[in-house]
Design an enzyme around this catalytic site. Structure first.
Site, short mmCIF file in Angstrom:
data_model
loop_
_atom_site.label_atom_id
_atom_site.label_comp_id
_atom_site.label_asym_id
_atom_site.label_seq_id
_atom_site.Cartn_x
_atom_site.Cartn_y
_atom_site.Cartn_z
N LYS A 53 0.86 -1.19 0.00
CA LYS A 53 0.00 0.00 0.00
C LYS A 53 0.89 1.23 0.00
O LYS A 53 1.81 1.34 0.80
CB LYS A 53 -0.88 0.00 1.27
CG LYS A 53 -1.77 1.23 1.37
CD LYS A 53 -3.03 1.06 0.58
CE LYS A 53 -3.78 2.35 0.32
NZ LYS A 53 -3.33 3.07 -0.90
N GLN A 65 7.32 3.87 3.83
CA GLN A 65 5.89 3.54 3.87
C GLN A 65 5.64 2.28 4.70
O GLN A 65 4.61 2.16 5.37
CB GLN A 65 5.38 3.34 2.43
CG GLN A 65 3.88 3.40 2.30
CD GLN A 65 3.34 4.83 2.27
OE1 GLN A 65 3.90 5.68 1.61
NE2 GLN A 65 2.26 5.08 2.99
N LYS A 95 5.60 3.37 8.26
CA LYS A 95 4.44 4.25 8.48
C LYS A 95 3.16 3.43 8.55
O LYS A 95 2.36 3.59 9.47
CB LYS A 95 4.37 5.24 7.30
CG LYS A 95 3.27 6.27 7.40
CD LYS A 95 3.02 7.00 6.08
CE LYS A 95 4.26 7.62 5.49
NZ LYS A 95 3.94 8.55 4.37
N LYS A 134 5.35 1.78 -3.07
CA LYS A 134 5.31 3.13 -3.65
C LYS A 134 5.50 3.01 -5.15
O LYS A 134 6.19 2.10 -5.62
CB LYS A 134 6.44 3.99 -3.09
CG LYS A 134 6.25 5.47 -3.33
CD LYS A 134 5.34 6.05 -2.27
CE LYS A 134 5.04 7.50 -2.48
NZ LYS A 134 4.37 8.07 -1.30
N ASP A 182 0.14 10.91 -4.59
CA ASP A 182 1.28 11.54 -3.92
C ASP A 182 1.59 12.80 -4.76
O ASP A 182 0.67 13.30 -5.43
CB ASP A 182 2.49 10.57 -3.87
CG ASP A 182 3.60 11.03 -2.92
OD1 ASP A 182 3.45 10.87 -1.70
OD2 ASP A 182 4.63 11.57 -3.40
N THR A 213 -4.10 13.80 5.24
CA THR A 213 -2.68 13.92 5.61
C THR A 213 -2.45 15.21 6.40
O THR A 213 -1.81 15.21 7.46
CB THR A 213 -1.79 13.88 4.36
OG1 THR A 213 -2.17 12.77 3.56
CG2 THR A 213 -0.33 13.76 4.74
N ASN A 255 -1.56 19.33 -1.86
CA ASN A 255 -2.58 18.68 -1.04
C ASN A 255 -2.26 18.76 0.45
O ASN A 255 -3.08 19.21 1.26
CB ASN A 255 -2.72 17.22 -1.50
CG ASN A 255 -3.59 16.42 -0.56
OD1 ASN A 255 -3.12 15.87 0.43
ND2 ASN A 255 -4.88 16.38 -0.83
N SER A 281 -6.66 6.09 3.78
CA SER A 281 -6.69 5.13 2.67
C SER A 281 -7.06 3.74 3.17
O SER A 281 -7.83 3.02 2.52
CB SER A 281 -5.31 5.07 1.99
OG SER A 281 -5.12 6.13 1.09
P1 NDP Z 1 1.30 17.91 -4.33
O1 NDP Z 1 1.74 17.54 -5.67
O2 NDP Z 1 -0.13 18.16 -4.06
O3 NDP Z 1 2.10 19.21 -3.83
C1 NDP Z 1 3.49 19.21 -3.78
C2 NDP Z 1 3.96 20.59 -3.37
O4 NDP Z 1 5.37 20.55 -3.09
C3 NDP Z 1 3.79 21.63 -4.46
O5 NDP Z 1 3.62 22.89 -3.88
C4 NDP Z 1 5.11 21.54 -5.20
O6 NDP Z 1 5.45 22.73 -5.90
C5 NDP Z 1 6.07 21.32 -4.07
N1 NDP Z 1 7.21 20.51 -4.55
C6 NDP Z 1 7.17 19.24 -4.99
N2 NDP Z 1 8.39 18.83 -5.37
C7 NDP Z 1 9.19 19.87 -5.19
C8 NDP Z 1 10.56 20.05 -5.40
N3 NDP Z 1 11.35 19.07 -5.89
N4 NDP Z 1 11.09 21.26 -5.08
C9 NDP Z 1 10.29 22.25 -4.58
N5 NDP Z 1 8.97 22.12 -4.38
C10 NDP Z 1 8.44 20.94 -4.65
O7 NDP Z 1 1.86 16.76 -3.35
P2 NDP Z 1 1.42 16.38 -1.88
O8 NDP Z 1 1.00 17.60 -1.14
O9 NDP Z 1 0.51 15.23 -1.95
O10 NDP Z 1 2.79 15.83 -1.27
C11 NDP Z 1 3.71 16.66 -0.56
C12 NDP Z 1 4.60 15.79 0.31
O11 NDP Z 1 3.80 15.07 1.24
C13 NDP Z 1 5.41 14.73 -0.43
O12 NDP Z 1 6.63 14.53 0.26
C14 NDP Z 1 4.54 13.48 -0.28
O13 NDP Z 1 5.30 12.30 -0.41
C15 NDP Z 1 4.06 13.68 1.14
N6 NDP Z 1 2.85 12.94 1.52
C16 NDP Z 1 1.71 13.01 0.78
C17 NDP Z 1 0.59 12.32 1.19
C18 NDP Z 1 -0.70 12.43 0.46
O14 NDP Z 1 -1.67 11.83 0.92
N7 NDP Z 1 -0.80 13.17 -0.64
C19 NDP Z 1 0.62 11.46 2.38
C20 NDP Z 1 1.84 11.52 3.13
C21 NDP Z 1 2.91 12.22 2.68
P3 NDP Z 1 5.14 22.83 -7.50
O15 NDP Z 1 3.65 22.92 -7.60
O16 NDP Z 1 5.85 24.05 -7.94
O17 NDP Z 1 5.70 21.58 -8.09
O1 2IT Z 2 3.26 8.97 1.48
C1 2IT Z 2 2.10 8.58 1.70
O2 2IT Z 2 1.77 8.08 2.78
C2 2IT Z 2 1.10 8.74 0.65
N1 2IT Z 2 1.40 9.31 -0.39
C3 2IT Z 2 -0.29 8.18 0.83
C4 2IT Z 2 -0.30 6.71 0.55
C5 2IT Z 2 -1.65 6.07 0.50
O3 2IT Z 2 -1.69 4.89 0.12
O4 2IT Z 2 -2.66 6.70 0.80
#
Ligand code: NDP
Ligand code: 2IT
Length: 454
Positions: A91, A112, A115, A127, A167, A210, A241, A386
């Site tokens: 997952k 993961q 976690k 992943k 993600d 999250t 997100n 999830s």
């Molecule tokens: P999104 O794509 O929704 O947003 C990512 C954000 O981070 C954007 O603002 C993006 O900017 C910025 N970003 C991404 N990569 C870079 C980079 N290399 N350098 C600078 N800025 C960057 O992703 P999420 O919000 O879902 O994910 C954010 C983090 O949270 C990640 O590490 C993800 O693994 C983690 N996460 C997400 C979960 C989920 O449920 N979605 C769960 C747990 C963890 P720009 O728009 O300019 O690219």
């Molecule tokens: O990093 C993470 O925990 C996620 N991107 C969410 C994973 C999931 O299966 O909901």
């Protein structure tokens, strides 16, 4: 025993997984915690439990050909790393970003595993993703890419096999296209993806989970120290997100978020990002596809600072505040940033992103007495909901927002308690890094001992 255990293990990891720096970084941190366990419980070392968790059970790498709107053929590389399924089906999320490579996929799948174990739900670790850049692509291009990606991957998935989610770069729209193609190829409507839209099997509160979970975790960290979130000035990075719903819940609980960022730079709003401003950012990012820089035009008291690659630090982290919540991407806080956070008065750091803090930054936080929560504990709310989506799908039910929120809240409290108790038990009180790694490890490790060498 413990120093040589980590040293020997890491020598092997570097040799066997050459050049995969993010993977080495994630493994090293866990190995240092597991060393504490192995001193008391050599049975895990004897059965090579950590060594077996480190080696992905399966890693799929595949070409993703697709045709862009101008008729040109494009080829990206897709991945799915199925790290460990000792406590449930694989997952984990799916990331579409140009920086995706095998090392990034492996570190994320490894993290993961711990976690998901901490959530106490039946989910193993995995992943996936691709080095595809969704920025500037049309809706039709996104759909064709998702369909091609799934055309290879679907044979490796299933509701009891491997259940992807979103993600970076993968949200509700992409999950829709991925699920549609999965359904067509498998000929079945099953809960094989999470993060689905509500009308066809999604869970209430999954988009928020999250960010909300992160703030619930922070509440717990503060509560045991006799503090509350009210009026706390918070630095948030990212504008996607996780960052958006982190800011939303911070506002709910009376805190004052003052920064957000994207890959172009960050905005600082000394008056605070309130809910109207957040709504404007959500429209900018989720509907109009704009850049965070535009915030400073819309709200002239705020400043925008563009990324400056010649600096050794990110000035976002030099902003004075009480709490820092990195929610963008891995390694966004280095040792220089950590020093600035400490100077700026930050007393608590909790990771919304996966591994946003480099190892020497974490060390600096601990030395300065900053309370620090690693992402595998503090951002587990997303995958937890999830897991709740999987439960709703398999029982053909849908829970109310209140029910899901109550369960999410309880899961974050339980994770906090597990981390704190394991840290106490192993002589490192207050250290959430060791607590999370040990808590995650023991559940998976015991399952592996009970299931034999498979
Ligand atoms: P999104 O794509 O929704 O947003 C990512 C954000 O981070 C954007 O603002 C993006 O900017 C910025 N970003 C991404 N990569 C870079 C980079 N290399 N350098 C600078 N800025 C960057 O992703 P999420 O919000 O879902 O994910 C954010 C983090 O949270 C990640 O590490 C993800 O693994 C983690 N996460 C997400 C979960 C989920 O449920 N979605 C769960 C747990 C963890 P720009 O728009 O300019 O690219
Ligand atoms: O990093 C993470 O925990 C996620 N991107 C969410 C994973 C999931 O299966 O909901």
């Amino acid at each position: 025993m413990s120093t040589s255990y980590v040293h020997d293990l890491m020598a092997h990891v570097r040799d066997f997984h050459p050049g995969e720096t993010e993977f080495h970084q994630a493994v090293q941190e866990v190995a240092e915690s597991v060393a504490l366990v192995i001193d008391r419980h050599p049975e895990y070392a004897k059965a090579k439990v950590l060594e077996r968790i480190i080696e992905p059970q399966r890693a799929i790498l595949f070409g993703v050909p697709w045709v862009d709107d101008s008729g040109e053929v494009q080829i990206n590389r897709g991945y799915r790393v199925q790290q460990n399924n000792a406590v449930g089906p694989y997952k984990g999320g799916t990331r579409f970003h140009p920086s995706v490579n095998l090392a990034v996929m492996k570190f994320l799948a490894f993290e993961q595993t711990f976690k998901n174990s901490l959530t106490a739900l039946n989910m193993g670790g995995g992943k996936g993703g691709a080095d595809f850049d969704p920025k500037g692509k049309s809706d039709a291009e996104i759909m064709r890419f998702c369909q091609s990606y799934m055309t290879e991957l679907y044979r490796h998935l299933g509701p009891n096999v491997d259940v992807p989610a979103g993600d970076i770069g993968v949200g509700g729209r992409e999950i829709g296209y991925l699920f549609g193609q999965y359904k067509r190829l498998s000929g079945e409507f099953t809960g094989t993806m999470t993060g689905k839209r509500l009308a066809w099997g999604g869970s209430k509160l999954r988009p928020e989970a999250t960010g909300y979970g992160l703030v619930y975790f922070v509440e717990q960290m503060l509560e045991v120290r006799g503090e509350r979130l009210d009026d706390k000035v918070c630095l948030v990075s990212g504008a996607g997100n996780v960052a958006q719903f982190t800011v939303e819940k911070l506002l709910d609980l009376g805190a004052k978020p003052v920064t957000m960022s994207d890959s172009g730079g960050f905005i600082y709003d000394p008056e605070g990002i309130d809910s109207d401003k957040l709504y404007w950012i959500q429209d900018l990012k989720n509907v109009r596809g704009g850049r965070i820089a535009e915030y400073a035009d819309r709200y002239p008291r705020a400043t925008f600072t563009p990324v400056d690659a010649s600096l050794d630090h990110n000035p976002l982290w030099s902003t004075p505040a009480d709490i820092a919540l990195p929610c963008a991407t891995q390694n966004e806080i280095n040792a220089a940033d950590a020093a600035h956070l400490i100077e700026g008065g930050v007393r608590l750091v909790a990771e919304g992103a996966n591994m946003p803090s480099q190892a020497d930054a974490v060390e600096a936080f601990h030395e300065a007495g900053i309370v620090f929560a690693p992402g595998k504990a503090s951002n587990a709310g997303g995958v937890a909901v999830s897991g709740l989506e999987m439960a709703q799908n398999s029982s053909h039910s849908q829970w109310s927002r209140g029910e899901v929120d109550a369960k999410l809240h309880q899961i974050m409290k339980d994770i906090h308690r597990t981390c704190a108790e394991r840290a106490d038990e192993y002589g490192v009180p207050g250290n959430y890094v060791h607590g999370a790694n040990i808590g995650g490890f023991i559940r998976v490790g015991d399952a592996m001992l009970q299931q034999g060498v498979v």
